[in-house]
Scaffold this motif. Structure first.
Motif, short mmCIF file in Angstrom:
data_model
loop_
_atom_site.label_atom_id
_atom_site.label_comp_id
_atom_site.label_asym_id
_atom_site.label_seq_id
_atom_site.Cartn_x
_atom_site.Cartn_y
_atom_site.Cartn_z
N GLY A 304 0.81 -1.21 0.00
CA GLY A 304 0.00 0.00 0.00
C GLY A 304 0.84 1.25 0.00
O GLY A 304 0.54 2.24 -0.69
N ARG A 305 1.95 1.25 0.76
CA ARG A 305 2.82 2.41 0.79
C ARG A 305 3.50 2.61 -0.56
O ARG A 305 3.69 3.75 -1.00
CB ARG A 305 3.90 2.25 1.89
CG ARG A 305 4.86 3.43 1.97
CD ARG A 305 4.12 4.70 2.31
NE ARG A 305 4.97 5.89 2.24
CZ ARG A 305 5.19 6.61 1.14
NH1 ARG A 305 4.64 6.24 -0.01
NH2 ARG A 305 5.93 7.68 1.18
N MET A 308 1.11 4.32 -2.79
CA MET A 308 1.06 5.75 -2.48
C MET A 308 2.20 6.50 -3.19
O MET A 308 2.03 7.64 -3.63
CB MET A 308 1.17 5.98 -0.97
CG MET A 308 -0.02 5.55 -0.16
SD MET A 308 0.27 5.92 1.59
CE MET A 308 -0.70 4.63 2.36
N VAL A 330 -5.08 2.18 -3.54
CA VAL A 330 -4.46 2.32 -2.22
C VAL A 330 -5.44 1.82 -1.16
O VAL A 330 -6.59 2.27 -1.12
CB VAL A 330 -4.09 3.79 -1.94
CG1 VAL A 330 -3.57 3.96 -0.52
CG2 VAL A 330 -3.05 4.27 -2.95
N GLY A 333 -7.02 3.88 4.77
CA GLY A 333 -6.13 4.19 5.89
C GLY A 333 -6.92 4.60 7.10
O GLY A 333 -8.13 4.40 7.16
N PRO A 334 -6.24 5.25 8.04
CA PRO A 334 -4.81 5.59 8.08
C PRO A 334 -3.91 4.35 8.22
O PRO A 334 -4.38 3.27 8.53
CB PRO A 334 -4.69 6.49 9.32
CG PRO A 334 -6.07 6.95 9.61
CD PRO A 334 -6.96 5.82 9.18
N THR A 335 -2.61 4.58 7.98
CA THR A 335 -1.62 3.52 8.02
C THR A 335 -0.73 3.69 9.25
O THR A 335 -0.79 4.72 9.93
CB THR A 335 -0.76 3.57 6.75
OG1 THR A 335 -0.13 4.86 6.67
CG2 THR A 335 -1.60 3.35 5.51
N SER A 340 2.63 9.39 6.07
CA SER A 340 2.60 8.88 4.70
C SER A 340 1.16 8.86 4.17
O SER A 340 0.90 9.28 3.03
CB SER A 340 3.18 7.46 4.64
OG SER A 340 4.56 7.47 4.93
N TRP A 341 0.25 8.37 4.96
CA TRP A 341 -1.15 8.34 4.55
C TRP A 341 -1.68 9.75 4.35
O TRP A 341 -2.39 10.03 3.37
CB TRP A 341 -1.97 7.59 5.60
CG TRP A 341 -3.45 7.77 5.46
CD1 TRP A 341 -4.26 8.52 6.25
CD2 TRP A 341 -4.29 7.17 4.47
NE1 TRP A 341 -5.56 8.43 5.80
CE2 TRP A 341 -5.61 7.62 4.71
CE3 TRP A 341 -4.06 6.31 3.39
CZ2 TRP A 341 -6.70 7.23 3.93
CZ3 TRP A 341 -5.14 5.93 2.61
CH2 TRP A 341 -6.43 6.38 2.88
N GLN A 342 -1.35 10.64 5.26
CA GLN A 342 -1.85 12.00 5.17
C GLN A 342 -1.31 12.72 3.93
O GLN A 342 -2.06 13.44 3.25
CB GLN A 342 -1.47 12.76 6.45
CG GLN A 342 -2.23 12.26 7.67
CD GLN A 342 -1.46 12.32 8.96
OE1 GLN A 342 -1.72 11.56 9.89
NE2 GLN A 342 -0.49 13.21 9.05
N HIS A 344 -0.47 11.27 1.21
CA HIS A 344 -1.19 10.67 0.09
C HIS A 344 -2.56 11.33 -0.09
O HIS A 344 -2.97 11.64 -1.22
CB HIS A 344 -1.36 9.17 0.34
CG HIS A 344 -2.41 8.53 -0.52
ND1 HIS A 344 -2.27 8.40 -1.89
CD2 HIS A 344 -3.64 8.03 -0.21
CE1 HIS A 344 -3.36 7.82 -2.40
NE2 HIS A 344 -4.20 7.60 -1.40
N ARG A 345 -3.26 11.55 0.99
CA ARG A 345 -4.58 12.16 0.88
C ARG A 345 -4.49 13.60 0.38
O ARG A 345 -5.40 14.08 -0.31
CB ARG A 345 -5.30 12.10 2.23
CG ARG A 345 -5.61 10.70 2.70
CD ARG A 345 -6.51 9.96 1.72
NE ARG A 345 -7.87 10.49 1.71
CZ ARG A 345 -8.77 10.21 0.77
NH1 ARG A 345 -8.44 9.43 -0.25
NH2 ARG A 345 -9.98 10.72 0.84
#
Length: 412
Positions: A304-305, A308, A330, A333-335, A340-342, A344-345
């Protein structure tokens, strides 16, 4: 004589390309006002994504446009009350006397390494929850105790103590990068690398290098970031048949970091190749039982990362449609690595805004405001997305949108 400014370099390359300011702005899909103000010197800095778009339009490396921005560095960030850094500054750069002893050392015997490792895991979780104020309060005493433990640990346990010190300083450096305290972050990460070398733990050392790569990109040192990450990845490249998940993850994070630097330096083909290699490591980790006790970067690397990273590179390339297509792959999340997730968003919010889907973009930003307000207010990227929404909307802003703009420092 000072180095040429960003604007002076931009003007020289634009004239070489025989483009007017308007033509360059149209090719790069940026405001002609940005080009004009940079060249006139009334604006002395620009986001890395803006420089990358201009470089793409000119057919040059992004680093060719990076120049002296010392005046811009002196400008204040949006007027949010800053969190105090005095305590963490004392912890990562303590005062020592002529004999090397700390001027003020913790009283009594330090806690055991197991106790300190438990405290570090707690602070790491706090950081991943975006509770930066608490992390800033907890890290200075932890750093002091870990350093004291290193000083008194018997030789046979010294490598483990140094590894713990490296991880603690690494987390400190990551936090300071988020807070845009780059010089302090460099001090913390340099100390982390020294401690990692003393520990002999290659995984810890490689993850520290990944943090340094991130910092170099924040500083606009794209070529150095890419070179450092690739060189280190070559040094630690694991044999897949024997590698531990930690070794695979450390290598994969380095490849993702190098890909991000190459993408921003207008080398998308190299970036894609590196992400493909990172994918292989992520898939291999998925086939193995994870090791216990992972902290920070090692624990958050998975397919998933890597996906991203593909989304991020599409955003850097200025392709909002591809961003939204890739983002569908993807996992939700969050992961474990929250930032990293943030990030991506934010790419997704940017893509919606570029396609004039302002309601969808605002929805993503409001989600981030709810999840990570302390992180969001530090992101210049978020401010740019909000400005795009504000400029593009034809109706009055809602109260929620106005609060969002205030949070990220966007003028209404």
């Amino acid at each position: 004589m000072s180095d040429p400014t960003i604007g002076q370099k931009l003007k020289r390359h634009r004239k070489t390309a025989k483009l007017t300011q308007e033509q360059l702005a149209e090719r790069a899909q940026v405001s002609v006002e940005i080009v004009r103000k940079l060249e006139q010197g009334t604006r002395r800095s620009a986001r890395m994504d803006t420089l990358h778009a201009l470089a793409r339009a000119l057919g040059v490396a992004t680093t060719a446009l990076i120049g002296d921005a010392t005046e811009a560095a002196a400008r204040a960030e949006p007027d949010h009350r800053p969190l105090s850094l005095a305590g963490i500054r004392r912890a990562i750069a303590p005062v020592r006397g002529l004999d090397g002893a700390l001027l003020t050392a913790p009283a009594g015997d330090p806690p055991t390494l197991d106790t300190l490792a438990g405290r570090l895991r707690t602070v790491d979780r706090t950081y991943q929850r975006n509770d930066y104020a608490t992390a800033l309060a907890e890290l200075p005493p932890l750093l002091a105790d870990v350093q004291a433990a290193v000083d008194v640990t018997p030789d046979r346990e010294r490598p483990a103590a140094y590894a713990l010190l490296a991880r603690t300083q690494h987390l400190t450096g990551n936090l300071l990068i988020q807070l845009r305290a780059g010089d302090l972050a460099q001090t913390a990460l340099s100390g982390a690398l020294d401690a990692a070398r003393a520990s002999g733990d290659q995984v810890v050392a490689a993850t520290v290098i990944q943090g340094m790569t991130w910092l170099l990109m924040r500083q606009g040192r794209l070529a150095e970031a890419a070179e450092l990450a690739v060189h280190t990845a070559d040094q630690v490249e694991p044999r897949f048949s024997r590698a531990t998940p930690g070794q695979l993850a450390a290598w994969g994070w380095l490849l993702v970091g190098a890909a991000a630097a190459y993408a921003r330096d207008n080398q998308p083909g190299t970036a894609t190749d590196l992400v493909d290699a990172a994918q292989a490591a992520a898939v291999r980790i998925g086939e193995r039982a994870p090791e216990p006790g992972h902290l920070m970067m090692v624990g958050g690397f998975d397919p998933g990362r890597v996906q991203m990273a593909r989304v991020e590179n599409a955003a850097v390339a200025g392709d909002p449609g591809r961003v939204l297509d890739l983002a569908q792959l993807v996992p939700p999340g969050p992961t474990p690595v929250g930032s990293s997730w943030q990030r991506h968003r934010l790419d997704v919010a940017w893509a919606y805004a570029q396609r004039r889907q302002y309601q969808e973009s605002t929805g993503v930003l409001l989600e981030l405001r709810s999840l990570a307000p302390a992180w969001l207010r530090q992101q210049r990227y978020a401010r740019d997305v909000v400005e795009t929404i504000v400029d593009g909307r034809r109706r009055a802003m809602s109260d929620e949108e106005a609060e969002l703009a205030s949070l990220v420092g966007c003028p209404l």
